[in-house]
Design a protein around this motif. Sequence first.
Motif, PDB file in Angstrom:
ATOM      1  N   TYR A 471      -7.323 -16.054   2.151  1.00 40.18           N
ATOM      2  CA  TYR A 471      -6.179 -17.039   2.292  1.00 40.18           C
ATOM      3  C   TYR A 471      -4.907 -16.274   1.559  1.00 40.18           C
ATOM      4  CZ  TYR A 471      -3.713 -21.540   2.749  1.00 40.18           C
ATOM      5  OH  TYR A 471      -2.931 -22.795   2.998  1.00 40.18           O
ATOM      6  N   TYR A 472      -3.998 -15.821   2.373  1.00 41.47           N
ATOM      7  CA  TYR A 472      -3.035 -15.038   1.371  1.00 41.47           C
ATOM      8  C   TYR A 472      -1.581 -15.246   2.200  1.00 41.47           C
ATOM      9  CZ  TYR A 472      -4.775 -12.229   5.263  1.00 41.47           C
ATOM     10  OH  TYR A 472      -5.276 -11.667   6.601  1.00 41.47           O
ATOM     11  N   ASP A 473      -0.569 -14.865   1.766  1.00 44.41           N
ATOM     12  CA  ASP A 473       0.732 -14.971   2.196  1.00 44.41           C
ATOM     13  C   ASP A 473       1.229 -13.891   3.183  1.00 44.41           C
ATOM     14  OD1 ASP A 473       3.278 -16.344   2.116  1.00 44.41           O
ATOM     15  OD2 ASP A 473       4.243 -14.567   1.204  1.00 44.41           O
ATOM     16  N   ASN A 474       2.143 -14.441   4.364  1.00 45.19           N
ATOM     17  CA  ASN A 474       2.495 -13.280   5.271  1.00 45.19           C
ATOM     18  C   ASN A 474       2.978 -11.999   4.641  1.00 45.19           C
ATOM     19  OD1 ASN A 474       5.077 -14.214   4.523  1.00 45.19           O
ATOM     20  ND2 ASN A 474       5.417 -14.929   6.395  1.00 45.19           N
ATOM     21  N   THR A 475       3.373 -11.868   3.360  1.00 46.35           N
ATOM     22  CA  THR A 475       4.143 -10.581   2.697  1.00 46.35           C
ATOM     23  C   THR A 475       2.903  -9.775   2.342  1.00 46.35           C
ATOM     24  OG1 THR A 475       3.885 -11.872   0.642  1.00 46.35           O
ATOM     25  CG2 THR A 475       6.178 -11.765   1.721  1.00 46.35           C
ATOM     26  N   GLU A 476       1.983 -10.370   2.245  1.00 51.38           N
ATOM     27  CA  GLU A 476       0.729  -9.613   1.885  1.00 51.38           C
ATOM     28  C   GLU A 476       0.248  -8.688   3.225  1.00 51.38           C
ATOM     29  OE1 GLU A 476      -0.479  -8.996  -1.071  1.00 51.38           O
ATOM     30  OE2 GLU A 476       1.176 -10.265  -1.844  1.00 51.38           O
ATOM     31  N   ILE A 477       0.474  -9.205   4.288  1.00 46.56           N
ATOM     32  CA  ILE A 477       0.119  -8.150   5.519  1.00 46.56           C
ATOM     33  C   ILE A 477       0.972  -6.790   5.305  1.00 46.56           C
ATOM     34  CG2 ILE A 477       0.550  -8.145   8.140  1.00 46.56           C
ATOM     35  CD1 ILE A 477      -0.411 -10.823   8.291  1.00 46.56           C
ATOM     36  N   PHE A 478       1.925  -6.822   4.808  1.00 44.22           N
ATOM     37  CA  PHE A 478       2.752  -5.468   4.421  1.00 44.22           C
ATOM     38  C   PHE A 478       1.795  -4.607   3.557  1.00 44.22           C
ATOM     39  CE2 PHE A 478       5.201  -3.256   1.654  1.00 44.22           C
ATOM     40  CZ  PHE A 478       5.759  -2.118   2.285  1.00 44.22           C
ATOM     41  N   HIS A 479       1.656  -5.326   2.236  1.00 48.36           N
ATOM     42  CA  HIS A 479       1.092  -4.632   1.300  1.00 48.36           C
ATOM     43  C   HIS A 479      -0.558  -4.176   1.896  1.00 48.36           C
ATOM     44  CE1 HIS A 479       4.240  -5.418  -1.507  1.00 48.36           C
ATOM     45  NE2 HIS A 479       4.268  -6.565  -1.221  1.00 48.36           N
ATOM     46  N   LYS A 480      -1.132  -5.035   2.508  1.00 48.12           N
ATOM     47  CA  LYS A 480      -2.530  -4.631   2.853  1.00 48.12           C
ATOM     48  C   LYS A 480      -2.475  -3.340   3.874  1.00 48.12           C
ATOM     49  CE  LYS A 480      -3.939  -9.382   2.562  1.00 48.12           C
ATOM     50  NZ  LYS A 480      -5.042  -9.166   1.458  1.00 48.12           N
ATOM     51  N   LEU A 481      -1.546  -3.478   4.794  1.00 53.28           N
ATOM     52  CA  LEU A 481      -1.108  -2.344   5.714  1.00 53.28           C
ATOM     53  C   LEU A 481      -0.889  -1.090   4.955  1.00 53.28           C
ATOM     54  CD1 LEU A 481       0.701  -4.089   8.808  1.00 53.28           C
ATOM     55  CD2 LEU A 481      -1.567  -3.615   8.691  1.00 53.28           C
ATOM     56  N   ALA A 482       0.058  -1.285   4.167  1.00 52.81           N
ATOM     57  CA  ALA A 482       0.683  -0.129   3.605  1.00 52.81           C
ATOM     58  C   ALA A 482      -0.449   0.509   2.753  1.00 52.81           C
ATOM     59  CB  ALA A 482       1.595  -0.549   2.643  1.00 52.81           C
ATOM     60  N   ALA A 483      -1.468  -0.342   2.152  1.00 50.05           N
ATOM     61  CA  ALA A 483      -2.582   0.210   1.342  1.00 50.05           C
ATOM     62  C   ALA A 483      -3.587   0.940   2.306  1.00 50.05           C
ATOM     63  CB  ALA A 483      -3.451  -0.913   0.768  1.00 50.05           C
ATOM     64  N   VAL A 484      -3.792   0.207   3.436  1.00 58.39           N
ATOM     65  CA  VAL A 484      -4.687   1.236   4.377  1.00 58.39           C
ATOM     66  C   VAL A 484      -4.146   2.562   4.971  1.00 58.39           C
ATOM     67  CG1 VAL A 484      -5.863   1.051   6.745  1.00 58.39           C
ATOM     68  CG2 VAL A 484      -5.918  -0.932   5.149  1.00 58.39           C
ATOM     69  N   LEU A 485      -2.740   2.366   5.230  1.00 57.81           N
ATOM     70  CA  LEU A 485      -1.935   3.564   5.573  1.00 57.81           C
ATOM     71  C   LEU A 485      -1.689   4.612   4.565  1.00 57.81           C
ATOM     72  CD1 LEU A 485       0.195   1.509   7.958  1.00 57.81           C
ATOM     73  CD2 LEU A 485      -1.156   3.710   8.801  1.00 57.81           C
TER      74      LEU A 485
END
Length: 496
Positions: A471-485
């Motif tokens: 359960y996380y905030d929509n801003t985390e989507i960026f951070h998670k994508l950035a981490a995987v990329l």
Amino acid sequence: MKQNRTALALILGCTLLVQTFAGGAQEAEKKVDETKARAKYVFLFIGDGMAVSQVASTEVFSRAQASKDPGWNKLGFSQFPAQGLTTTYDASSIITDSASAGTAMASGKKTMSGVINYDPSKTSTYKPITEYLKEAGYKVGVVSNVSLDHATPASFYAKVKSRGDMYDICMQLAESNVDYFGGGGLARDKGKKGDQPSAIEAAQRNGFTFVNDNASFMALKPGSGKVLAVNAVLQDSFAMPYEIDRADNDLSLADYTAKGIELLDNPEGFFLMVESGKIDWACHANDAAASIGDTIAFDEAIAKAVEFANAHPDDTLIVVTGDHETGGMSIGFAGTKYSTAFDLLSKQKGSYVRFNREILEPYKKAHTPDNARFEDMLPKAEEYFGLSFAELSDAEKEMVQRSFSRSMKNEVERAAQEDVYLLYGGYEPFTVTLCHLTNQRAGIGWTTYSHTGVPVATYALGQGQELFDGYYDNTEIFHKLAAVLGISVEAAVAAK
Ligand SMILES: [Zn+2]
């Protein structure tokens, strides 16, 4: 003392919560380091206005086509192995709009409603993930079935203080180095008044190949250079047609997704954002059949990415989410209590837009408020929405008749009615009433013509998928994508 302790405990509790959310970025990086998950082919699918209700109503509808027993036919993406809930509030409201929500996902930071990639004070800009990726050698694609200068797609290539600055957005599109734009048109290609230099022509000067017919689109091949592909058929506000209105030979969101994969595929990797923008529009208009049709089409577009992921399982991540909920859609309506009859929705012939365009507006043009007759329109409405007027309650009959006469009157007369907004939003009274009745009889209720603040669901498949559980905030989507990329989050934060 006891009071103080309680206060302290509350403060500590709150601090802990804040830290948990704020620490999400580092958490995301840590988890990725542990799993070593990296993906060089990353898809972000955004269902505009799509939360759990929009997905669930589609799944219940699909099941109801086949069986009277209660049950659920799951869509492809809702079976993804990792799933989470995502909060969508922005810097100005619990209820976000598409601009601040798009910014949160594209750039990892909150801003005010209506703002794209600027901070809340509108003095400094944010750097969207697409910019980082271009610098790192990835190819980037932006697809939407609404106009490409609309808030969600714009969040992935433009920076404007107001989403209403659409000509500015168009010119930023033209000047961008995004490799592939596909789907809807440019609502403000030549500015609001149509007297500015064409952004499409500017894009062509900047190296984009522009296509807007099916044959040229199908003929696009890798190596075509930068592409701006606008659908041959645009329905409303430069958007592609609703899926339930789409002709067999019209291109679909799945076609634009598949072409994106074909054009962007390269050994250095790519990022493709695909928005289904009219789930939101359908839900603003409280038209469940149109929302369901577009959610099915969205799943078909996502299936193209799943095919690619199956061929590149070690290098691909697919994330599906919504930017917010729209309409306050629910499964359950006071008038039908614990029953549902979703199969009734299949009787609706097309969207509210097509009903307006093809049936109501021509009738309005041909008649005055005085010579318009409800009896003329009734059979057409019954046929289109699959409703039987004779089976309606007296109160419902009166509601339909009143909405018809209100639709026949001009806007000024309608605006004078106090209950007009609650009953019809900004929509054609007759059409929205027919949508309401059709939906209510199926067992679907609506609370608003705007967005709501409930969380959305996020689904993930592929490398790094586990980051999207929780359960996380929509801003985390960026951070998670950035981490995987493999993009440094520190760099993203420094770019404030
Ligand atoms: Zn939205």
